[in-house]
Structures are given as structure tokens and as C-alpha cells.
Design a protein around this motif. Structure first.
Motif, mmCIF file in Angstrom:
data_model
loop_
_atom_site.group_PDB
_atom_site.id
_atom_site.type_symbol
_atom_site.label_atom_id
_atom_site.label_comp_id
_atom_site.label_asym_id
_atom_site.label_seq_id
_atom_site.Cartn_x
_atom_site.Cartn_y
_atom_site.Cartn_z
ATOM 1 N N THR A 150 -1.982 22.815 16.518
ATOM 2 C CA THR A 150 -2.062 21.538 15.810
ATOM 3 C C THR A 150 -1.166 21.494 14.572
ATOM 4 O O THR A 150 -0.349 20.590 14.418
ATOM 5 C CB THR A 150 -3.517 21.246 15.410
ATOM 6 O OG1 THR A 150 -4.043 22.347 14.652
ATOM 7 C CG2 THR A 150 -4.387 21.033 16.641
ATOM 8 N N VAL A 151 -1.291 22.482 13.710
ATOM 9 C CA VAL A 151 -0.551 22.469 12.443
ATOM 10 C C VAL A 151 0.952 22.596 12.678
ATOM 11 O O VAL A 151 1.747 21.852 12.090
ATOM 12 C CB VAL A 151 -1.048 23.581 11.502
ATOM 13 C CG1 VAL A 151 -0.194 23.624 10.228
ATOM 14 C CG2 VAL A 151 -2.512 23.367 11.142
ATOM 15 N N VAL A 152 1.361 23.515 13.538
ATOM 16 C CA VAL A 152 2.783 23.714 13.804
ATOM 17 C C VAL A 152 3.400 22.465 14.426
ATOM 18 O O VAL A 152 4.528 22.075 14.095
ATOM 19 C CB VAL A 152 3.001 24.939 14.717
ATOM 20 C CG1 VAL A 152 4.448 25.043 15.164
ATOM 21 C CG2 VAL A 152 2.598 26.212 13.986
ATOM 22 N N THR A 153 2.657 21.808 15.317
ATOM 23 C CA THR A 153 3.165 20.597 15.964
ATOM 24 C C THR A 153 3.334 19.471 14.949
ATOM 25 O O THR A 153 4.330 18.732 14.982
ATOM 26 C CB THR A 153 2.230 20.171 17.107
ATOM 27 O OG1 THR A 153 2.055 21.278 18.002
ATOM 28 C CG2 THR A 153 2.803 19.003 17.883
ATOM 29 N N ALA A 154 2.379 19.326 14.037
ATOM 30 C CA ALA A 154 2.500 18.312 12.986
ATOM 31 C C ALA A 154 3.695 18.612 12.088
ATOM 32 O O ALA A 154 4.441 17.700 11.692
ATOM 33 C CB ALA A 154 1.215 18.260 12.164
ATOM 34 N N ARG A 155 3.897 19.873 11.768
ATOM 35 C CA ARG A 155 5.039 20.277 10.945
ATOM 36 C C ARG A 155 6.363 19.976 11.660
ATOM 37 O O ARG A 155 7.316 19.482 11.062
ATOM 38 C CB ARG A 155 4.957 21.761 10.625
ATOM 39 C CG ARG A 155 3.963 22.117 9.542
ATOM 40 C CD ARG A 155 4.526 21.718 8.198
ATOM 41 N NE ARG A 155 3.649 22.135 7.122
ATOM 42 C CZ ARG A 155 3.363 21.378 6.084
ATOM 43 N NH1 ARG A 155 3.848 20.153 5.991
ATOM 44 N NH2 ARG A 155 2.583 21.817 5.120
ATOM 45 N N ALA A 156 6.427 20.289 12.955
ATOM 46 C CA ALA A 156 7.645 20.039 13.719
ATOM 47 C C ALA A 156 7.954 18.548 13.803
ATOM 48 O O ALA A 156 9.124 18.150 13.854
ATOM 49 C CB ALA A 156 7.513 20.629 15.127
ATOM 50 N N ALA A 157 6.909 17.729 13.820
ATOM 51 C CA ALA A 157 7.112 16.284 13.827
ATOM 52 C C ALA A 157 7.698 15.794 12.506
ATOM 53 O O ALA A 157 8.308 14.724 12.449
ATOM 54 C CB ALA A 157 5.790 15.563 14.107
ATOM 55 N N GLY A 158 7.495 16.576 11.445
ATOM 56 C CA GLY A 158 8.034 16.207 10.140
ATOM 57 C C GLY A 158 7.012 15.699 9.155
ATOM 58 O O GLY A 158 7.378 15.190 8.091
ATOM 59 N N CYS A 159 5.713 15.839 9.481
ATOM 60 C CA CYS A 159 4.676 15.380 8.551
ATOM 61 C C CYS A 159 4.787 16.163 7.240
ATOM 62 O O CYS A 159 4.730 17.397 7.250
ATOM 63 C CB CYS A 159 3.281 15.574 9.151
ATOM 64 S SG CYS A 159 2.982 14.599 10.629
ATOM 65 N N PRO A 160 4.915 15.476 6.107
ATOM 66 C CA PRO A 160 5.065 16.190 4.833
ATOM 67 C C PRO A 160 3.782 16.831 4.320
ATOM 68 O O PRO A 160 3.823 17.712 3.466
ATOM 69 C CB PRO A 160 5.554 15.101 3.867
ATOM 70 C CG PRO A 160 5.100 13.819 4.472
ATOM 71 C CD PRO A 160 5.102 14.026 5.950
ATOM 72 N N TYR A 161 2.626 16.388 4.841
ATOM 73 C CA TYR A 161 1.358 16.916 4.340
ATOM 74 C C TYR A 161 0.436 17.175 5.519
ATOM 75 O O TYR A 161 0.179 16.267 6.330
ATOM 76 C CB TYR A 161 0.713 15.913 3.380
ATOM 77 C CG TYR A 161 -0.234 16.540 2.393
ATOM 78 C CD1 TYR A 161 0.223 17.073 1.187
ATOM 79 C CD2 TYR A 161 -1.593 16.628 2.664
ATOM 80 C CE1 TYR A 161 -0.645 17.650 0.276
ATOM 81 C CE2 TYR A 161 -2.479 17.208 1.763
ATOM 82 C CZ TYR A 161 -1.990 17.713 0.568
ATOM 83 O OH TYR A 161 -2.855 18.301 -0.334
ATOM 84 N N VAL A 162 -0.044 18.423 5.664
ATOM 85 C CA VAL A 162 -0.892 18.794 6.800
ATOM 86 C C VAL A 162 -2.165 19.458 6.290
ATOM 87 O O VAL A 162 -2.113 20.435 5.533
ATOM 88 C CB VAL A 162 -0.159 19.743 7.763
ATOM 89 C CG1 VAL A 162 -1.052 20.072 8.958
ATOM 90 C CG2 VAL A 162 1.151 19.126 8.243
ATOM 91 N N ILE A 163 -3.297 18.920 6.712
ATOM 92 C CA ILE A 163 -4.614 19.430 6.316
ATOM 93 C C ILE A 163 -5.270 20.073 7.528
ATOM 94 O O ILE A 163 -5.232 19.532 8.639
ATOM 95 C CB ILE A 163 -5.505 18.280 5.799
ATOM 96 C CG1 ILE A 163 -4.855 17.609 4.593
ATOM 97 C CG2 ILE A 163 -6.894 18.788 5.430
ATOM 98 C CD1 ILE A 163 -5.413 16.235 4.302
ATOM 99 N N LEU A 164 -5.881 21.221 7.310
ATOM 100 C CA LEU A 164 -6.620 21.911 8.361
ATOM 101 C C LEU A 164 -8.086 21.998 7.973
ATOM 102 O O LEU A 164 -8.409 22.343 6.841
ATOM 103 C CB LEU A 164 -6.068 23.328 8.568
ATOM 104 C CG LEU A 164 -6.884 24.248 9.478
ATOM 105 C CD1 LEU A 164 -6.804 23.784 10.932
ATOM 106 C CD2 LEU A 164 -6.423 25.695 9.352
ATOM 107 N N ALA A 165 -8.972 21.683 8.916
ATOM 108 C CA ALA A 165 -10.413 21.849 8.707
ATOM 109 C C ALA A 165 -10.963 22.767 9.784
ATOM 110 O O ALA A 165 -10.672 22.591 10.971
ATOM 111 C CB ALA A 165 -11.129 20.502 8.752
ATOM 112 N N PHE A 402 2.238 12.427 16.195
ATOM 113 C CA PHE A 402 2.446 12.326 14.748
ATOM 114 C C PHE A 402 3.642 11.444 14.386
ATOM 115 O O PHE A 402 3.985 11.327 13.218
ATOM 116 C CB PHE A 402 2.677 13.723 14.162
ATOM 117 C CG PHE A 402 1.579 14.696 14.466
ATOM 118 C CD1 PHE A 402 0.399 14.687 13.737
ATOM 119 C CD2 PHE A 402 1.711 15.620 15.492
ATOM 120 C CE1 PHE A 402 -0.622 15.584 14.026
ATOM 121 C CE2 PHE A 402 0.696 16.524 15.783
ATOM 122 C CZ PHE A 402 -0.466 16.499 15.045
ATOM 123 N N LEU A 403 4.280 10.852 15.402
ATOM 124 C CA LEU A 403 5.476 10.046 15.163
ATOM 125 C C LEU A 403 5.197 8.565 15.331
ATOM 126 O O LEU A 403 4.370 8.161 16.141
ATOM 127 C CB LEU A 403 6.589 10.447 16.138
ATOM 128 C CG LEU A 403 7.147 11.864 16.009
ATOM 129 C CD1 LEU A 403 8.169 12.108 17.106
ATOM 130 C CD2 LEU A 403 7.769 12.086 14.636
#
Length: 445
Positions: A150-165, A402-403
Motif C-alpha cells: 500500500t505505502v510503496v504504491t502510493a509513493r510511486a503514484a506521487g502522493c506527497p503525504y502517506v499515512i499508515l494505520a 491514487f491518481l
């Protein structure tokens, strides 16, 4: 151990993945969060009170009663990573790399574009969401792989802020958060985790108001990741307020096997899926009676050799699992397409040819060597996949969740667009929308 069914007995059962009791309980938690809002430090809107989230997290056992934070610091995640053995670090970094490479290739496959239209241009722009929320289960088994997915995929999409719960995160989960570079790690789970990511949580200040004790959690534009029934229920409630990936039901695998299949491998793959959860489902589809019998024997012996609690979980799941004897491979494919399984394995002599003919699935695993568990642990494609037949119309988690693909148009030459103007006037009046027609007429020469 696999119940025998005929093709005529098999139907796709569309079940609501949202448990009614869990929905009621999740709504009460979300309402409690929303009823306790305060102004945020950096945003113009209000967000959930940190004290309210702390209270709920303590009451539901996410954090100890004497704990004053629901945030795991970056230094704690770093320490968790540093505590791993060198081989464990290497595996975690290898998985991270493979998922990152695949996700970045996905991202590069969709680009901004433009085409000519009468009198001007039209196009699309591709941009990431601002904030992404990722959930990783922390129940019976820690799932660091879900953190990576989840986190890596959001980062690859370019999301500047990623929260993990993730509730009660194990050290390996925190290590994965460090490797994946999550901005904030919340050690809360269930509906309260989904609510905190959907609505945001304001910063908690010291008594004198000068020091931030708990940092602000911004509201997320999209929330993804697998979870328990309260997570699924909460996602169904916040859907629309923010985006979600899917409402996932019990995990499932379907294996198409012919006489060339290795019964030991097929059985091992079915059991691997069954140990996920007591409501998981493993399905064998074959055109060979001998293969079904041999796989059944292997399942019986292999499941007995599992340690507890894996054995009991798999045994329970196998009660609702089954095998189907088909007349030929064509019917095997038809059965698979009808069920649209989350995971589809092809273990046949001509596996690629059979795979090319399959239409409905979440993730496809071609050939004896391509174990579904390799997909679980970071071969590259995401392991968060559609369940319960939803593979008929959707796919798994990807950068596209995320796009935002948004369209635009511009008219530069009024003369060249006159035919388009007249078409619009005429169509508007055919639809009875006179205001539309007159708005288009204003663009006439």
C-alpha cells in the motif's frame, strides 16, 4: 477434504462484504469521532479531536490505558528495522524494490496527453492525490507485506503525504513502514483507524500551547488496504467522503489443474490460502478425476502437518472449499470465469494458452512455478485484489487508485468551432434544455 461439486451446482454468490452488526458498531465509532472536532493547526477545516481518538483507542485495546499517544515515531520504526537480522533486512528491501519497480512502471504507463478538437485542444492531466491512507492488518498475523503493497504504491503514484494505520504493530510491521517511508504511523485499528484517516486528527498541544505533543493527521483523499469486518464497514461509510480501493470479502484461490499438475504443489497452494482465515475459500477445478483424488489426499495429509493455530484455521476454511470435475479445459475456464476468483492459478500443460483464455480474476498466476504466495510477498504486482466475484469488473490495488485523470479543453479559434457549436445547440433542444442551447448560441459568430 474438498467437497465435490458438479459444474451445474456452482453459482457465483454475490454477497455483501459489509457485516450488518459491524456496520452499526463502526458507525457509532465514526459518529463519536466526528462529534469531537477541533480546529486544525495547518488546515482551514476542523478535524477529529486527538483526545477523542486516544479515548477510543484505549477503550478498544489498541493502545495501553497509560499511553498518551497513538503515533509511532520515525525513530521507533528505524529501531525496529535495525533490530532485524541481516537476512531479514535483505528480504524486506528486496520485496520493497520489486514492488516499487512494478508500481513505478504502472505510473509511467499513463501520461498527460492532448488531441486536436475543432478550434482548439482537449486533453488529460494525470496527478496524484495529496494524502493517502494505508491500512495494514495487525490481528492474528502481522502483515508487513501489506505495508509495502500500500505505502510503496502510493509513493510511486506521487502522493506527497502517506499515512499508515496498523493496530498493535509488530516490529516487522514498523520495519516495513520505515523501508516504505510512511510519513505517519498510527497504532490504531478498526473503524477508528479509518475514521482518523478519513476525517483527519488535529494536533495535540502541550498545556501551555507551545509544543506539539502529537502531530496533526491530515484527512486522506483515498484510503486503501485490507482489514477486518470493522475496517470494511467503516470504509463503506466514508466512501464518497474520500475514495477507497474496494470492499474486500474473504480471501479465495481457484486452481485450474489438468493431469500434468503436481498434486503436492496444488494441495500446498490450496492450504496456503485456507490458512488466511476461517472464512477463506480454496477451489480446485480440473478435467481429471485422478488429479482431484490425489490433491484431496495431499490436502488431508499436508493440513494435518501444519502447526497451530494455522491447522485449525485451514481446517475450518476447507469446510467451505470444494473441487469441480469438468468435462474438459473449456468447461474449467468457464467455471473460473463464472466465479471470478481473487487469485487464479493455472497449472496445466499449456498454462499460458489457458491463461490467455481466462477473462475474470483478481490476480493471475501462470504455471507450476508461479505460486500465489510469491505474489503475496512482492514479486511485483500488488496483492490487494478484488474478491467475491468483483474481478468481473475491477482489478487490484495499483497506482491508479491514487491518481486523478482529469480532462480539459480549450477553444482558440471561434470560427473553426462553429459546427461543434451548432451541434450543441441542436442536441440541447432535442434534450429539452433550452438554457444549454442558448449558452451554446452565445458562441456563434
Amino acid at each position: 477434504m474438498l467437497t465435490r461439486r458438479t459444474p451445474q451446482e456452482v453459482q457465483l454468490e454475490i454477497k455483501d462484504p459489509v457485516d450488518p452488526t459491524a456496520l452499526s458498531q463502526a458507525k457509532a465509532i465514526l459518529d463519536e469521532l466526528k462529534s469531537n472536532t477541533v480546529s486544525t493547526q495547518s488546515l482551514t477545516s476542523t478535524a477529529c479531536s486527538p483526545d477523542a481518538l486516544l479515548s477510543i483507542a484505549k477503550r478498544l485495546g489498541d493502545i495501553p490505558s497509560d499511553n498518551d499517544t497513538y503515533i509511532v515515531s520515525p525513530s521507533q520504526c528505524q529501531t525496529a528495522f535495525d533490530s532485524l537480522s541481516e537476512v531479514e533486512k535483505k528480504s524486506l528491501l528486496n520485496i520493497h524494490h520489486r514492488v516499487k519497480v512494478f508500481a513505478e512502471a504502472q505510473r509511467s504507463s499513463v501520461v498527460d496527453m492532448e488531441v486536436d478538437i475543432p478550434g482548439g485542444k482537449a486533453g488529460q492531466s494525470v496527478s496524484p492525490c495529496r494524502a493517502a491512507g494505508c491500512y495494514a492488518p495487525g490481528g492474528r498475523y502481522p502483515l508487513p507485506s501489506s505495508v509495502i503493497m500500500t505505502v510503496v504504491t502510493a509513493r510511486a503514484a506521487g502522493c506527497p503525504y502517506v499515512i499508515l494505520a496498523s493496530p498493535k504493530p509488530a516490529p516487522i510491521t514498523l520495519a516495513a513502514a520505515h523501508v516504505a517511508k510512511a510519513d505517519v504511523v498510527l497504532c490504531v485499528g478498526g473503524a477508528q483507524a479509518i475514521g482518523s484517516m478519513a476525517y483527519g486528527v488535529s494536533a495535540k498541544l502541550s498545556n501551555d500551547g507551545n509544543e506539539v505533543i502529537i502531530p496533526e493527521v491530515p484527512p486522506c483523499d483515498v484510503i486503501v488496504g485490507p482489514g477486518n469486518k470493522w475496517v470494511t464497514a467503516a470504509k463503506s461509510i466514508v466512501n464518497g467522503y474520500c475514495g477507497i480501493d474496494m470492499l474486500a470479502g474473504p480471501s479465495e484461490v481457484l486452481v485450474i489443474a489438468d493431469k500434468t499438475a503436481d498434486a503436492r504443489i496444488v494441495a500446498a497452494d490450496l492450504i496456503a490460502q485456507a490458512e488466511h482465515d476461517v472464512v477463506a475459500r480454496a477451489i480446485l477445478v480440473s478435467d481429471d478425476e485422478g488429479v482431484i483424488s490425489e490433491v484431496d489426499k495431499e490436502v488431508t495429509s499436508q493440513v494435518e502437518a501444519l502447526p497451530e493455530p494455522n491447522r485449525s484455521t485451514a481446517m475450518e476454511a476447507l469446510k467451505q472449499s470444494f473441487s469441480i470435475l469438468c468435462k474438459d479445459i473449456d468447461e474449467c475456464i468457464a467455471m473460473s470465469d463464472k466465479l471470478a476468483p481473487e487469485h487464479l492459478e493455472i497449472q496445466t500443460a499449456n498454462s499460458q494458452e489457458v491463461a490467455n483464455r481466462c477473462a475474470n480474476y483478481g490476480g493471475l498466476f501462470i504455471g507450476t512455478n508461479c505460486a500465489e504466495v510469491l505474489g503475496d510477498y512482492g514479486a511485483g504486482p500488488n496483492h490487494t485484489l478484488p474478491t467475491g466475484g468483483t474481478g468481473r469488473y475491477t482489478g487490484g490495488l495499483s497506482v491508479f487508485n491514487f491518481l486523478r485523470i482529469r480532462t480539459w479543453m480549450r477553444i482558440d479559434n471561434k470560427e473553426d468551432c462553429q459546427e461543434m457549436v451548432e451541434d450543441s445547440v441542436r442536441m440541447a433542444r432535442l434534450e429539452g434544455l433550452e438554457g444549454h442551447a442558448r449558452a451554446a448560441e452565445k458562441r456563434r459568430l
